[in-house]
Design a protein around this motif. Structure first.
Motif, PDB file in Angstrom:
ATOM      1  N   VAL A 174     -10.635  -5.131  -8.550  1.00 33.62           N
ATOM      2  CA  VAL A 174      -9.861  -4.764  -7.362  1.00 33.62           C
ATOM      3  C   VAL A 174      -8.703  -3.892  -7.826  1.00 33.62           C
ATOM      4  O   VAL A 174      -7.867  -4.335  -8.611  1.00 33.62           O
ATOM      5  CB  VAL A 174      -9.320  -6.004  -6.620  1.00 33.62           C
ATOM      6  N   VAL A 175      -8.660  -2.653  -7.339  1.00 32.39           N
ATOM      7  CA  VAL A 175      -7.579  -1.740  -7.709  1.00 32.39           C
ATOM      8  C   VAL A 175      -6.547  -1.735  -6.584  1.00 32.39           C
ATOM      9  O   VAL A 175      -6.847  -1.340  -5.461  1.00 32.39           O
ATOM     10  CB  VAL A 175      -8.095  -0.315  -7.960  1.00 32.39           C
ATOM     11  N   ALA A 176      -5.353  -2.205  -6.895  1.00 33.21           N
ATOM     12  CA  ALA A 176      -4.247  -2.244  -5.936  1.00 33.21           C
ATOM     13  C   ALA A 176      -2.974  -1.837  -6.669  1.00 33.21           C
ATOM     14  O   ALA A 176      -1.965  -2.532  -6.642  1.00 33.21           O
ATOM     15  CB  ALA A 176      -4.118  -3.643  -5.339  1.00 33.21           C
ATOM     16  N   SER A 177      -3.062  -0.695  -7.320  1.00 33.35           N
ATOM     17  CA  SER A 177      -2.016  -0.300  -8.278  1.00 33.35           C
ATOM     18  C   SER A 177      -0.864   0.458  -7.646  1.00 33.35           C
ATOM     19  O   SER A 177       0.040   0.913  -8.357  1.00 33.35           O
ATOM     20  CB  SER A 177      -2.635   0.537  -9.395  1.00 33.35           C
ATOM     21  N   GLY A 178      -0.885   0.602  -6.322  1.00 31.65           N
ATOM     22  CA  GLY A 178       0.256   1.222  -5.663  1.00 31.65           C
ATOM     23  C   GLY A 178       0.280   2.727  -5.817  1.00 31.65           C
ATOM     24  O   GLY A 178      -0.677   3.359  -6.268  1.00 31.65           O
ATOM     25  N   ILE A 179       1.397   3.320  -5.450  1.00 32.62           N
ATOM     26  CA  ILE A 179       1.548   4.770  -5.429  1.00 32.62           C
ATOM     27  C   ILE A 179       2.483   5.198  -6.558  1.00 32.62           C
ATOM     28  O   ILE A 179       3.362   4.438  -6.972  1.00 32.62           O
ATOM     29  CB  ILE A 179       2.102   5.214  -4.048  1.00 32.62           C
ATOM     30  N   ASP A 185      -8.451  14.053  -4.215  1.00 31.73           N
ATOM     31  CA  ASP A 185      -6.988  13.959  -4.210  1.00 31.73           C
ATOM     32  C   ASP A 185      -6.463  12.894  -5.165  1.00 31.73           C
ATOM     33  O   ASP A 185      -5.250  12.660  -5.219  1.00 31.73           O
ATOM     34  CB  ASP A 185      -6.494  13.673  -2.789  1.00 31.73           C
ATOM     35  N   GLY A 186      -7.353  12.217  -5.867  1.00 30.25           N
ATOM     36  CA  GLY A 186      -6.932  11.239  -6.869  1.00 30.25           C
ATOM     37  C   GLY A 186      -6.893   9.803  -6.408  1.00 30.25           C
ATOM     38  O   GLY A 186      -6.704   8.894  -7.218  1.00 30.25           O
ATOM     39  N   TRP A 187      -7.061   9.542  -5.100  1.00 30.25           N
ATOM     40  CA  TRP A 187      -7.038   8.168  -4.596  1.00 30.25           C
ATOM     41  C   TRP A 187      -8.362   7.475  -4.899  1.00 30.25           C
ATOM     42  O   TRP A 187      -9.410   8.108  -4.925  1.00 30.25           O
ATOM     43  CB  TRP A 187      -6.783   8.161  -3.087  1.00 30.25           C
ATOM     44  N   ASP A 197      -1.803   1.236  -1.337  1.00 30.73           N
ATOM     45  CA  ASP A 197      -1.337   2.607  -1.462  1.00 30.73           C
ATOM     46  C   ASP A 197      -2.195   3.480  -2.367  1.00 30.73           C
ATOM     47  O   ASP A 197      -2.230   4.697  -2.207  1.00 30.73           O
ATOM     48  CB  ASP A 197       0.106   2.623  -1.987  1.00 30.73           C
ATOM     49  N   SER A 198      -2.876   2.904  -3.355  1.00 30.40           N
ATOM     50  CA  SER A 198      -3.655   3.719  -4.283  1.00 30.40           C
ATOM     51  C   SER A 198      -5.057   4.028  -3.775  1.00 30.40           C
ATOM     52  O   SER A 198      -5.788   4.794  -4.403  1.00 30.40           O
ATOM     53  CB  SER A 198      -3.754   3.036  -5.647  1.00 30.40           C
ATOM     54  N   SER A 199      -5.435   3.461  -2.651  1.00 25.33           N
ATOM     55  CA  SER A 199      -6.788   3.657  -2.122  1.00 25.33           C
ATOM     56  C   SER A 199      -6.872   4.924  -1.284  1.00 25.33           C
ATOM     57  O   SER A 199      -5.864   5.491  -0.855  1.00 25.33           O
ATOM     58  CB  SER A 199      -7.197   2.460  -1.262  1.00 25.33           C
ATOM     59  N   SER A 200      -8.092   5.356  -1.014  1.00 25.14           N
ATOM     60  CA  SER A 200      -8.331   6.542  -0.188  1.00 25.14           C
ATOM     61  C   SER A 200      -8.357   6.217   1.300  1.00 25.14           C
ATOM     62  O   SER A 200      -8.633   7.102   2.112  1.00 25.14           O
ATOM     63  CB  SER A 200      -9.665   7.188  -0.583  1.00 25.14           C
ATOM     64  N   LEU A 201      -8.094   4.968   1.683  1.00 30.22           N
ATOM     65  CA  LEU A 201      -8.132   4.574   3.094  1.00 30.22           C
ATOM     66  C   LEU A 201      -7.181   5.474   3.889  1.00 30.22           C
ATOM     67  O   LEU A 201      -5.979   5.506   3.611  1.00 30.22           O
ATOM     68  CB  LEU A 201      -7.742   3.101   3.244  1.00 30.22           C
ATOM     69  N   PRO A 202      -7.686   6.207   4.874  1.00 33.57           N
ATOM     70  CA  PRO A 202      -6.892   7.252   5.534  1.00 33.57           C
ATOM     71  C   PRO A 202      -5.974   6.729   6.635  1.00 33.57           C
ATOM     72  O   PRO A 202      -6.112   7.044   7.820  1.00 33.57           O
ATOM     73  CB  PRO A 202      -7.964   8.182   6.111  1.00 33.57           C
ATOM     74  N   THR A 203      -4.996   5.927   6.222  1.00 33.31           N
ATOM     75  CA  THR A 203      -4.013   5.398   7.155  1.00 33.31           C
ATOM     76  C   THR A 203      -2.658   5.382   6.459  1.00 33.31           C
ATOM     77  O   THR A 203      -2.570   5.643   5.257  1.00 33.31           O
ATOM     78  CB  THR A 203      -4.400   3.984   7.628  1.00 33.31           C
TER      79      THR A 203
END
Length: 449
Positions: free
Chosen positions: A138-143, A310-312, A333-339
Motif C-alpha cells: 500500500v503506497v500512501a507516501s504523501g506529496i 505525471d508521477g502519481w 496524496d501520492s495516488s493518481s486518484l483525480p480528486t
C-alpha cells in the motif's frame, strides 16, 4: 439535531471507551524487524495509518506481526490545523502526536525513509539499505513539497516576512509576521500544481485580512491573492461565494499567476502569467509573503515504475488497485486518484483500499468503488467557515448537513476547529472513521443542497 448527527459528533469524545484504544506501536529495531511481510504500508500519514488500522483489525493479522508501516517521522501532524496555527487560533502543539502512539499494535514500524520500490521483485528499499519483501503493498507516501522550484524560497523561508503554513518549521512564523505587519503589501500565493488541501492557500489570506481589520490597520494594507489556477475554487457553488467575499473585503485576486522567484534583498516576488497568452513576468513588492510551494509526487515513485505520466501512483480511480501490479494499492496524496488531496478524501479512500486489498488477499474480487468524495473546510474568519464537500470526479456538491454549506457558518467553523480534529485523532488514524457517507443518508437524505 438528529440522532445520526449526535452520533457523528460523539465520536470525538469516544477516546476513553475500550473499542477506541490502541496499544503503542513498536519503533523499529533491526533485531526485531522481519524482512518479509504480508502487507507493507509505505507512509504513516493520514491515509497510511487509516488503512493500517483497518487491516490490523482483520483476523488475517491477529497476533502475526505480518503488517509493516514504514515512515521516518517521530511526530505525526494533523496538518489541516496549521491554517489555525498560522492565524494564532490554535497552538502548534495541538497539531501533533508521537507517531509511536498511533501505530497499531498488530503492526511493526520501520522508522526509515523509503527511497526505492522494486515492484518486479516485491521489494521496498529504505534509506539505510534495508530490503523489505512484501506480498502486497500500500503506497500512501504523501506529496512532495518542492521548495526549490521557486528561486530564493528556501533561503527566504521564515525570514523577513516570508512564510508558509505548509512547513512545520515556518507555520508559527506566519502569525508572528501577521502580528508584526504594519501596512503595505500582504501577498498570498497558490501554485498551478496540485497541493494538499487546495483551499489552504486562500484561507490564511482571509484570516490575515480579518486580523488587519480588527487591529485598525486594514486601510494601510493591500491584500493580494495570486493563484496559478484558472479558478478560485474548482466547484462553482463555492467559487461564487468566495469571489463575492473577496470583492466585499477588497482582497485583490489574480488568477493564472505563478510565483517563480523571490528577491529577499529587495522584498520582491516575481510572478509568471500562465494560460494561452502567458509568459509575461511581473514583480510585486511585499511586506508579508505567504507562499504555497509547488508540489508533486515523490520522486522515487516515478523512478520505481509505479507512476503515471505525471508521477502519481497509477491506480484505478474506483478500486485504488494499481493498473499494472495487482498486488499494489495506493491512496491519498501520492495516488493518481483525480480528486482534491485532503484528509477527508483519504478517509473515504481508506475504506475502499482496505476492503479491496483484503478481498484480493483472500482470492476474491475487490469491487468496492470510490466515487471521488472530498471535503475542504474554507475558513473565512474567526467563527466563519464554508464547508465544501463534493466529488472531485463530478465537481458536484455532496453536503452532509441539511443547511447550505456554501454560506459562511459558525456551526461549520466549530465542526472544523473542534469536532473534526477529535474525530481525526480518536478515529480516523485508527481506521475507525471513513468519512460521513453513512451519516449523510440519515442527516441529509434529500441531498437538499
Amino acid at each position: 439535531m438528529s440522532r445520526a448527527l449526535l452520533q457523528a459528533l460523539r465520536i470525538g469524545n469516544s477516546a476513553q471507551s475500550p473499542q477506541w484504544r490502541f496499544s503503542r506501536g513498536f519503533a523499529s529495531v533491526a533485531s526485531n524487524l522481519n524482512h518479509n511481510y504480508k502487507v507493507v504500508v509505505v507512509g504513516g500519514g493520514s491515509a497510511g495509518l487509516a488503512v493500517a488500522g483497518q487491516l490490523a483489525r482483520d483476523p488475517l493479522f491477529a497476533g502475526k506481526k505480518d503488517l509493516l508501516v514504514i515512515d521516518p517521522s517521530a511526530e505525526h501532524y494533523y496538518q489541516p490545523l496549521w491554517t489555525f496555527v498560522g492565524a494564532g487560533l490554535k497552538t502548534f502543539s495541538e497539531s501533533k502526536k508521537p507517531m509511536r502512539d498511533l501505530i497499531p499494535s498488530a503492526a511493526d514500524w520501520l522508522q526509515e525513509k523509503v527511497v526505492k520500490i522494486d515492484p518486479t521483485r516485491n521489494v521496498v528499499i529504505s534509506n539505510n539499505g534495508k530490503e523489505i519483501k512484501y506480498d502486497y503493498l500500500v503506497v500512501a507516501s504523501g506529496i512532495q513539497i518542492n521548495y526549490d522550484k521557486i528561486e530564493g524560497l528556501k533561503e527566504s523561508l521564515g525570514k523577513d516576512g516570508v512564510t508558509s503554513n505548509y512547513s512545520a518549521e515556518s507555520v508559527e512564523k506566519t502569525f508572528e509576521f501577521i502580528k508584526a505587519f504594519k501596512g503595505g503589501n500582504a501577498v498570498f500565493t497558490q501554485p498551478s500544481t496540485p497541493v494538499k488541501c487546495a483551499g489552504a492557500p486562500q484561507k490564511i489570506a482571509y484570516l490575515a485580512e480579518e486580523y488587519f481589520r480588527n487591529n485598525g490597520i486594514r486601510d494601510k494594507a493591500t491584500v493580494r491573492f495570486l493563484s496559478g489556477m484558472g479558478k478560485i475554487f474548482a466547484v462553482d457553488k463555492y467559487a461564487k461565494e468566495l469571489t463575492e467575499i473577496c470583492q466585499k473585503r477588497d482582497i485583490k485576486v489574480n488568477l493564472l499567476s505563478e510565483l517563480i522567484a523571490i528577491r529577499p534583498e529587495r522584498k520582491e516576488a516575481v510572478f509568471k502569467a500562465l494560460g494561452p497568452n502567458g509568459g509575461a513576468e511581473s514583480v510585486i513588492p511585499y511586506d508579508l509573503l505567504h507562499v504555497t510551494p509547488p508540489m508533486g509526487a515523490p520522486t522515487y515513485i516515478r523512478e520505481s515504475g509505479l507512476g503515471n505520466a505525471d508521477g502519481w501512483v497509477d491506480v484505478s480511480k474506483e478500486t485504488t488497485q494499481h493498473n499494472k501490479y495487482s498486488n499494489v494499492f495506493a491512496l491519498g496524496d501520492s495516488s493518481s486518484l483525480p480528486t482534491s488531496k485532503t484528509a477527508a478524501a483519504a478517509a473515504a479512500q481508506s475504506a475502499v483500499t482496505s476492503a479491496n486489498l483484503l478481498a484480493t488477499i483472500k482470492g476474491q474480487k475487490g469491487d468496492l468503488a470510490y466515487t471521488g468524495y472530498t471535503s475542504c473546510p474554507l475558513v473565512t474568519g474567526k467563527g466563519k467557515l464554508i464547508l465544501a464537500e463534493f466529488s472531485g470526479y463530478t465537481l458536484q456538491p455532496q453536503e452532509t448537513f441539511p443547511y447550505n454549506q456554501g454560506k459562511e457558518s459558525a456551526f461549520s467553523y466549530y465542526l472544523t476547529s473542534d469536532v473534526i480534529p477529535s474525530i481525526y485523532w480518536n478515529a480516523m488514524v485508527k481506521g475507525r472513521w471513513t468519512g460521513p457517507g453513512p451519516y449523510r443518508r440519515l442527516i441529509n437524505p434529500l441531498n437538499s443542497n
